[in-house]
Design a protein around this motif. Sequence first.
Motif, PDB file in Angstrom:
ATOM      1  N   PRO A  76       0.832  -1.217   0.000  1.00 35.61           N
ATOM      2  CA  PRO A  76       0.000   0.000   0.000  1.00 35.61           C
ATOM      3  C   PRO A  76       0.858   1.256   0.000  1.00 35.61           C
ATOM      4  CG  PRO A  76      -0.110  -1.132   2.117  1.00 35.61           C
ATOM      5  CD  PRO A  76       0.578  -2.057   1.188  1.00 35.61           C
ATOM      6  N   ASN A  96      -8.569   6.298  -4.701  1.00 33.94           N
ATOM      7  CA  ASN A  96      -8.992   4.924  -4.469  1.00 33.94           C
ATOM      8  C   ASN A  96      -7.957   4.103  -3.707  1.00 33.94           C
ATOM      9  OD1 ASN A  96     -11.506   5.174  -5.844  1.00 33.94           O
ATOM     10  ND2 ASN A  96     -10.411   5.061  -7.801  1.00 33.94           N
ATOM     11  N   TRP A  97      -6.919   4.763  -3.201  1.00 36.54           N
ATOM     12  CA  TRP A  97      -5.901   4.054  -2.435  1.00 36.54           C
ATOM     13  C   TRP A  97      -6.447   3.703  -1.055  1.00 36.54           C
ATOM     14  CZ3 TRP A  97      -0.589   6.948  -3.216  1.00 36.54           C
ATOM     15  CH2 TRP A  97      -0.267   6.944  -4.589  1.00 36.54           C
ATOM     16  N   ARG A  98      -5.880   2.666  -0.475  1.00 33.83           N
ATOM     17  CA  ARG A  98      -6.255   2.282   0.894  1.00 33.83           C
ATOM     18  C   ARG A  98      -6.016   3.447   1.856  1.00 33.83           C
ATOM     19  NH1 ARG A  98      -3.104  -2.430   4.322  1.00 33.83           N
ATOM     20  NH2 ARG A  98      -4.062  -2.002   6.359  1.00 33.83           N
ATOM     21  N   PHE A  99      -4.906   4.147   1.678  1.00 36.34           N
ATOM     22  CA  PHE A  99      -4.582   5.285   2.544  1.00 36.34           C
ATOM     23  C   PHE A  99      -4.723   6.574   1.747  1.00 36.34           C
ATOM     24  CE2 PHE A  99      -1.912   1.806   4.418  1.00 36.34           C
ATOM     25  CZ  PHE A  99      -2.689   1.632   5.547  1.00 36.34           C
ATOM     26  N   THR A 111      -2.635  12.600   5.755  1.00 37.21           N
ATOM     27  CA  THR A 111      -3.124  11.232   5.894  1.00 37.21           C
ATOM     28  C   THR A 111      -2.616  10.642   7.198  1.00 37.21           C
ATOM     29  OG1 THR A 111      -2.909  11.002   3.486  1.00 37.21           O
ATOM     30  CG2 THR A 111      -3.306   8.990   4.750  1.00 37.21           C
ATOM     31  N   ILE A 113      -2.064   7.119   8.982  1.00 41.76           N
ATOM     32  CA  ILE A 113      -1.948   5.705   8.653  1.00 41.76           C
ATOM     33  C   ILE A 113      -1.755   4.924   9.942  1.00 41.76           C
ATOM     34  CG2 ILE A 113      -0.622   3.965   7.398  1.00 41.76           C
ATOM     35  CD1 ILE A 113       0.301   6.314   5.560  1.00 41.76           C
TER      36      ILE A 113
END
Length: 261
Positions: A76, A96-99, A111, A113
């Motif tokens: 990721p 559309n990335w997980r993070f 962000t 995480i």
Amino acid sequence: MRVVQITDPHVTATGTLRADAIDTGQRFKAALDHCRTLDPAPDLVLLTGDLANDARADEYAAVAAIIDALPADMPPMALLPGNHDDRAALCRLAENWRFAPDYNATDFVQTAIDPGGGLPVVLMLDSLVDGATEGRLCARRLVWVGERLTHAANRPVIIAMHHPPFVPTIMPGQPACEGTDALAALLARHGGLIGSLSGHLHRPMAATFCGASSWVGPSTAYRLPLAQTTDDLQRAAGERVCYAVHDWSPQTGLRSAEIVV
């Protein structure tokens, strides 16, 4: 926990070269491909700014094409802006990335995480000042940091931002990132900082910030201060592609290294 840091790729439009000499897109791709071969494999890949060279749509299209072609087993990724970037373009790239960035809540590309399991929380900060080279962490951005640090009570924390939180001694004239004193105060109250990661200087560099290691990652595109003129940039075309790896465990703390492709 293993974190790969890729910074300052300065990707130009597909089919073009930086200073008519450096294929920055190919160098960015080489770093992404190489990091997948590491053993142990990375848990996370951080892109710490200046993904595009001039924040143009065709440059972000080239970045997207490189990332979209990565295989499904790519770790990721998360990103933050540098002084060459456009916030909205980055958010479209990572939507559309997980993070994905918390853009709608703050108007900044930041962000949080949290990999869970007691592993370090990574806070990706936006130090971009529109139209300027220098960086800033304004009050609104720092409020976000304070809230995320509260959520991460009793957890180790890594801070990532494009502009280093210290003034480098070997590159005189580089201004300090505004707001880092206030950031340090927030981190001191939290007490869990294990390291900070940044880019911008295009050369690997180590210092301390708020009592923890502070690492500047090498640019995948070219190194500074050699790259001051067009001739220097053309000579830099022969340099090897580099990126950084950061390994953490409770026993060893955070250890950082430059990887040469």
